[in-house]
Write a protein that holds these residues in place. Structure first.
Motif, short mmCIF file in Angstrom:
data_model
loop_
_atom_site.label_atom_id
_atom_site.label_comp_id
_atom_site.label_asym_id
_atom_site.label_seq_id
_atom_site.Cartn_x
_atom_site.Cartn_y
_atom_site.Cartn_z
N LEU A 50 0.83 -1.21 0.00
CA LEU A 50 0.00 0.00 0.00
C LEU A 50 0.86 1.26 0.00
CD1 LEU A 50 -2.77 1.27 0.07
CD2 LEU A 50 -2.83 0.92 2.55
N ILE A 51 1.97 1.22 0.71
CA ILE A 51 2.88 2.37 0.71
C ILE A 51 3.47 2.59 -0.68
CG2 ILE A 51 5.08 3.23 1.62
CD1 ILE A 51 4.34 1.73 4.26
N ARG A 52 3.95 1.53 -1.31
CA ARG A 52 4.54 1.65 -2.65
C ARG A 52 3.49 2.05 -3.68
NH1 ARG A 52 8.38 2.58 -0.16
NH2 ARG A 52 10.08 1.13 0.28
N PHE A 53 2.27 1.52 -3.55
CA PHE A 53 1.19 1.93 -4.43
C PHE A 53 0.93 3.43 -4.32
CE2 PHE A 53 -3.47 2.85 -4.28
CZ PHE A 53 -3.69 2.89 -5.65
N SER A 54 0.92 3.93 -3.10
CA SER A 54 0.67 5.36 -2.88
C SER A 54 1.76 6.21 -3.52
CB SER A 54 0.57 5.64 -1.38
OG SER A 54 -0.46 4.88 -0.78
N GLU A 55 3.02 5.76 -3.39
CA GLU A 55 4.13 6.50 -3.99
C GLU A 55 4.00 6.54 -5.51
OE1 GLU A 55 7.50 5.36 -0.59
OE2 GLU A 55 7.33 4.17 -2.43
N ALA A 56 3.67 5.40 -6.10
CA ALA A 56 3.53 5.34 -7.56
C ALA A 56 2.37 6.19 -8.04
CB ALA A 56 3.34 3.89 -8.01
N LEU A 57 1.27 6.15 -7.30
CA LEU A 57 0.10 6.93 -7.69
C LEU A 57 0.37 8.43 -7.56
CD1 LEU A 57 -2.82 6.68 -8.64
CD2 LEU A 57 -3.54 6.68 -6.25
N ALA A 58 1.11 8.82 -6.52
CA ALA A 58 1.46 10.24 -6.36
C ALA A 58 2.26 10.73 -7.55
CB ALA A 58 2.24 10.43 -5.06
N ALA A 59 3.22 9.93 -8.00
CA ALA A 59 4.02 10.32 -9.16
C ALA A 59 3.17 10.40 -10.42
CB ALA A 59 5.16 9.32 -9.35
N GLU A 60 2.24 9.47 -10.56
CA GLU A 60 1.40 9.43 -11.76
C GLU A 60 0.44 10.60 -11.84
OE1 GLU A 60 -1.85 6.35 -13.73
OE2 GLU A 60 -0.13 5.56 -12.60
N LEU A 61 -0.04 11.06 -10.68
CA LEU A 61 -1.04 12.13 -10.65
C LEU A 61 -0.42 13.51 -10.48
CD1 LEU A 61 -3.81 10.48 -8.44
CD2 LEU A 61 -3.62 10.51 -10.94
N ASP A 62 0.89 13.58 -10.40
CA ASP A 62 1.56 14.88 -10.25
C ASP A 62 1.15 15.82 -11.38
OD1 ASP A 62 3.51 16.64 -8.98
OD2 ASP A 62 4.70 16.33 -10.80
N GLY A 63 0.78 17.04 -11.03
CA GLY A 63 0.38 18.03 -12.02
C GLY A 63 -1.11 18.07 -12.28
N LEU A 64 -1.89 17.15 -11.68
CA LEU A 64 -3.33 17.12 -11.90
C LEU A 64 -4.11 17.77 -10.75
CD1 LEU A 64 -3.92 13.52 -13.36
CD2 LEU A 64 -3.56 15.68 -14.58
N ASN A 65 -3.41 18.35 -9.78
CA ASN A 65 -4.04 18.98 -8.62
C ASN A 65 -4.79 17.95 -7.76
OD1 ASN A 65 -4.36 21.29 -7.03
ND2 ASN A 65 -6.39 21.70 -7.85
N ILE A 66 -4.33 16.71 -7.80
CA ILE A 66 -4.89 15.65 -6.97
C ILE A 66 -3.76 15.09 -6.12
CG2 ILE A 66 -6.02 13.39 -6.91
CD1 ILE A 66 -7.29 14.12 -9.62
N GLY A 67 -3.82 15.35 -4.83
CA GLY A 67 -2.76 14.91 -3.94
C GLY A 67 -2.92 13.46 -3.52
N VAL A 68 -1.81 12.84 -3.17
CA VAL A 68 -1.82 11.48 -2.64
C VAL A 68 -0.95 11.46 -1.38
CG1 VAL A 68 -1.26 9.04 -3.02
CG2 VAL A 68 -2.11 10.45 -4.92
N SER A 69 -1.49 10.92 -0.30
CA SER A 69 -0.75 10.79 0.95
C SER A 69 -0.88 9.37 1.46
CB SER A 69 -1.30 11.75 2.03
OG SER A 69 -1.20 13.10 1.63
N VAL A 70 0.15 8.91 2.14
CA VAL A 70 0.06 7.62 2.83
C VAL A 70 0.38 7.86 4.30
CG1 VAL A 70 2.45 6.98 2.20
CG2 VAL A 70 0.82 5.21 2.90
N VAL A 71 -0.54 7.46 5.15
CA VAL A 71 -0.41 7.64 6.60
C VAL A 71 0.20 6.37 7.17
CG1 VAL A 71 -1.61 8.14 8.75
CG2 VAL A 71 -2.45 9.11 6.60
N CYS A 72 1.25 6.53 7.99
CA CYS A 72 1.95 5.36 8.54
C CYS A 72 2.01 5.46 10.07
CB CYS A 72 3.36 5.27 7.96
SG CYS A 72 3.41 5.09 6.17
#
Length: 266
Positions: free
Chosen positions: A157-179
C-alpha cells in the motif's frame, strides 16, 4: 462551503475517531461493512449538527464502491478527500498464517484502497481537485516479525501510494500515505483466524501504546491539509522511518532479535 470527506472503516477505531474529529469542518460520507455500528455513529453525529451520509459497504467489493460514490455524487456532487482507512490485522508465525488469511488481508487492506482510489479518481479528475489518503501502517516499513501478511499488505500500500502520487503529479490531486505506529485501539478483534496468544499479544501492545486513536486522528486531520506524501502521526513513527532508511541492516538485525524472542516464548 464545507468540503466532502469520505472515510472507510468508519464505525470503529481510527475511522470512528477521524469521523468524530472531522464532523465540524466537513460533510462526511462514512463507509463500513458493519451496518448497525455505522448507522449509530452517523445518527450520533447528525444529532450534533453534522451532515452525514452512511453507506453500508465492503471495501473489498468494487461494486460496493461504485454504489457508494454514486450516492456521494447524488448528495453533494463532489468528493474532496478520500481516507482509505479500512483494514484488518494479522499476527502470528508465518507458517500459521493460512492462504485464506493472506487473501483476506490483501483484498481488504490493499485492494480496498485500490478500488477506492480508482473510483474516487473519476470524480476528482472531473472536478479538477482532490486528495487521496491511504492509511497503511508503520509495519509496512519496519517489517516486525510475526506479522508477515500484515507487513506485506502495508508495504504494498505504501509503494502503491508512492507510484500513484508520481502518476497524478500536475493534476491537482494529492496522494498521501499515513503510517501510524501502534496506538490504543480495538483492532485485535478484527484479526481473521488469529490464535488466542497472538490476539492477546497485539491487544496488550496496543493497550500499552502512548497514543489513543483520537490523538492519532487529530494529528492526521491537522496535517493532511498540506498534502504530504508521507504522514507520520507519531514522532516515534517518523524516527523509525529514518532509522530504517539510514541503517537498514542494523534495523533488520534489531527486528531479528525480536523474532527470536517471539519464537522462544510461544
Amino acid at each position: 462551503m464545507k468540503p466532502v470527506l469520505l472515510i472507510t472503516g468508519a464505525a470503529h477505531g481510527l475511522g470512528r475517531a477521524l469521523a468524530l474529529g472531522a464532523a465540524r469542518d466537513y460533510k462526511l460520507a462514512l463507509l463500513d461493512r458493519e451496518r448497525v455500528a455505522g448507522e449509530q455513529l452517523a445518527d450520533a453525529l447528525r444529532r450534533d449538527g453534522a451532515e452525514v451520509l452512511f453507506v453500508h459497504a465492503d471495501v473489498a467489493v468494487e461494486a460496493d464502491w461504485r454504489h457508494a460514490l454514486e450516492r456521494v455524487q447524488r448528495r453533494w456532487e463532489r468528493l474532496d478527500i478520500l481516507i482509505n482507512n479500512a483494514g484488518l490485522a494479522a499476527m502470528g508465525p508465518f507458517e500459521g498464517q493460512t492462504p485464506a488469511t493472506w487473501e483476506q488481508l490483501w483484498h481488504t487492506n490493499l485492494m480496498g484502497a485500490v478500488h477506492g482510489c480508482r473510483t474516487a479518481l473519476t470524480m476528482m479528475k472531473r472536478q479538477g481537485d482532490g486528495h487521496l489518503i491511504n492509511v497503511a501502517a508503520l509495519a509496512g516499513i519496519t517489517a516486525p516479525p510475526g506479522m508477515a501478511a500484515y507487513v506485506a499488505c502495508n508495504a504494498a500500500l505504501i509503494r502503491f501510494s508512492e507510484a500513484l502520487a508520481a502518476e497524478l503529479d500536475g493534476l491537482n490531486i494529492g496522494v498521501s500515505v499515513v503510517c501510524p505506529d501502534l496506538f490504543s485501539s480495538d483492532m485485535s478483534r478484527r484479526m481473521p483466524n488469529a490464535d488466542p496468544l497472538s490476539r492477546a499479544r497485539l491487544q496488550r501492545a496496543m493497550d500499552d501504546a502512548p497514543e489513543s486513536a483520537a490523538e492519532v486522528a487529530d494529528t492526521i486531520l491537522q496535517q493532511m491539509g498540506k498534502r504530504p506524501l508521507y504522514l507520520f502521526p507519531q514522532p516515534e513513527a517518523r524516527r523509525d522511518w529514518r532509522r530504517k532508511r539510514w541503517r537498514p541492516e542494523r534495523f533488520v538485525a534489531r527486528m531479528a532479535k525480536l523474532g527470536s524472542s517471539l519464537r522462544r516464548y510461544r
